[in-house]
Scaffold this motif. Structure first.
Motif, short mmCIF file in Angstrom:
data_model
loop_
_atom_site.label_atom_id
_atom_site.label_comp_id
_atom_site.label_asym_id
_atom_site.label_seq_id
_atom_site.Cartn_x
_atom_site.Cartn_y
_atom_site.Cartn_z
N GLU A 1 86.49 65.55 20.50
CA GLU A 1 85.54 64.16 20.55
C GLU A 1 84.90 63.93 21.73
N GLU A 2 84.38 63.28 21.91
CA GLU A 2 83.54 62.88 23.07
C GLU A 2 82.95 64.80 23.90
N ILE A 3 82.89 65.48 23.33
CA ILE A 3 82.54 66.87 24.06
C ILE A 3 80.68 66.61 24.89
N ASP A 4 80.56 65.70 23.93
CA ASP A 4 78.87 65.42 24.92
C ASP A 4 78.83 64.49 25.64
N GLN A 5 80.01 64.40 26.31
CA GLN A 5 80.03 63.16 27.43
C GLN A 5 79.77 64.56 28.72
N PRO A 6 79.46 63.71 30.02
CA PRO A 6 79.49 64.61 31.50
C PRO A 6 80.76 64.65 31.88
N PHE A 7 80.91 65.54 32.55
CA PHE A 7 82.14 65.92 33.42
C PHE A 7 82.31 64.98 34.56
N ASN A 8 80.94 64.19 35.32
CA ASN A 8 81.12 63.74 36.48
C ASN A 8 79.36 62.51 36.52
N SER B 1 78.81 69.13 30.04
CA SER B 1 79.74 69.50 30.67
C SER B 1 81.05 69.39 30.99
N LYS B 2 81.48 68.53 30.42
CA LYS B 2 83.02 68.27 30.45
C LYS B 2 83.88 68.90 29.94
N MET B 3 83.01 69.85 29.21
CA MET B 3 83.54 70.69 27.85
C MET B 3 84.19 72.28 29.15
N ILE B 4 83.02 71.99 30.33
CA ILE B 4 83.14 73.64 31.02
C ILE B 4 84.41 73.49 31.91
N ALA B 5 84.96 74.12 31.51
CA ALA B 5 86.85 75.24 32.25
C ALA B 5 86.90 74.64 33.70
N GLU B 6 87.31 73.75 34.09
CA GLU B 6 87.21 73.53 35.91
C GLU B 6 87.90 74.22 36.72
#
Length: 326
Positions: free
Chosen positions: A146-153, A313-318
């Motif tokens: 869910e919400e994987i299409d959201q930007p990280f920031n 980009s929310k799904m990219i490992a921080e």
């Protein structure tokens, strides 16, 4: 037990619209346009709603019946229009999203039956799929996506690639360019080390092997042979074949900066092919063009923040954040 698709789905032709005759709009302002593409859930554009054409309902399944992406099959989450040679499946009984996704997977497994000259429009209804859905389908946790299409920031500032200065750099100014090592397949056994080869999918990882890692994580790999120019970020230590160049950064790299660089590197693919490989020596003398800061050096902070404002980009490992100091 196998049954025909037409026994569980109504199969009918889509809206058959031509994209070049439609007005494209921002995603939040229009209707998804589904075409014969294998990427982005089949959605190639967002278009203005037509007064005389009712969009197809959310939850239907789209199937590409021809072209190079024949049998690409997706559940459409929003109302949509379709281009030519796209068929629609509407379940005759109520189905969950998991069940629909299962049948999408089953249909995609039939791709080998078709090609550019043999379309799926006549035989789609008669393709066989399992009548019973296996238990593992219901055990998959879809909420993880869910919400994987959201930007990280997401930021309020308009970060523009074109309002800043760009400069050319030789690869060796930014990276130590190393080469993978040749190993015969007979000496490779299953294990835990990622084996990066010159392929264009799965982040370049062909398999997991028992060889000790050749390279550390937090580097970029670029194929110089095979799928020349395909580039990937490797977060974990790995072994690389001799068809792969490894870019070890001379700066502080993170996954976001890597995504920016990989996009630029892939833009150079057209310069190379099977006869003109991007070998180590050629890459060391190649040029990469990047945005710079007021000191004339690559603006790593901008690259980091720009990627973080993009969808998914929310799904990219921080692996550490940089400050928003614009």
């Amino acid at each position: 037990m196998m049954i025909k698709i037409e026994e569980i789905f109504d199969v009918f032709y889509g809206t058959n619209l031509e994209l070049n005759k439609l007005n494209q709009v921002r995603p939040e302002e229009g209707i998804n346009f589904v075409s014969r593409t294998r990427s982005n859930n089949g959605i190639s554009a967002v278009v203005e709603r037509l007064e005389n054409v009712e969009p197809l309902k959310a939850g239907l399944i789209s199937v590409a019946a021809s072209g190079n992406s024949v049998m690409e099959t997706f559940v459409q989450p929003k109302p949509f229009y379709t281009g030519r040679d796209v068929y629609i499946l509407r379940s005759k009984v109520e189905m969950t999203i998991k069940e629909k996704l299962f049948y999408c997977m089953c249909l995609k497994k039939n791709r080998y039956r078709f090609n550019y000259g043999r379309q799926a429009n006549r035989t789609l209804k008669e393709l066989l799929v399992p009548k019973e859905i296996p238990d593992w389908v219901y055990n998959i946790e879809l909420t993880n996506y869910e919400e994987i299409d959201q930007p990280f920031n997401p930021v309020n500032k308009n970060l523009d690639l074109y309002d800043r200065e760009w400069k050319e750099f030789v690869y060796t100014e930014l990276f130590n360019v190393l080469k993978g090592r040749r190993v015969v397949k007979q000496k490779i056994k299953p294990g835990n080390t990622p084996f990066v080869a010159s392929i264009d999918s799965n982040n370049g990882i062909r398999e997991f092997c028992d060889l000790p890692p050749l390279f550390p994580g937090n580097v970029i790999t670029v194929n110089y042979n095979g799928s020349v120019g395909e580039s990937f970020y490797q977060s974990d230590p790995f072994w690389a074949s001799d068809d792969v160049n490894v870019l070890v950064p001379k700066f502080e790299l993170n996954p976001y900066i890597a995504m920016f660089l990989i996009t630029i590197i892939k833009k150079e693919k057209y310069r190379f092919n099977y006869g003109r490989k991007w070998h180590k020596e050629r890459m060391e003398n190649s040029i990469i063009k990047l945005p710079i800061n007021t000191k004339g050096i690559p603006d790593w902070n901008f690259m980091d923040v720009y990627i973080k404002t993009l969808p998914y980009s929310k799904m990219i490992a921080e692996e550490g954040q940089m400050e928003l100091n614009f």
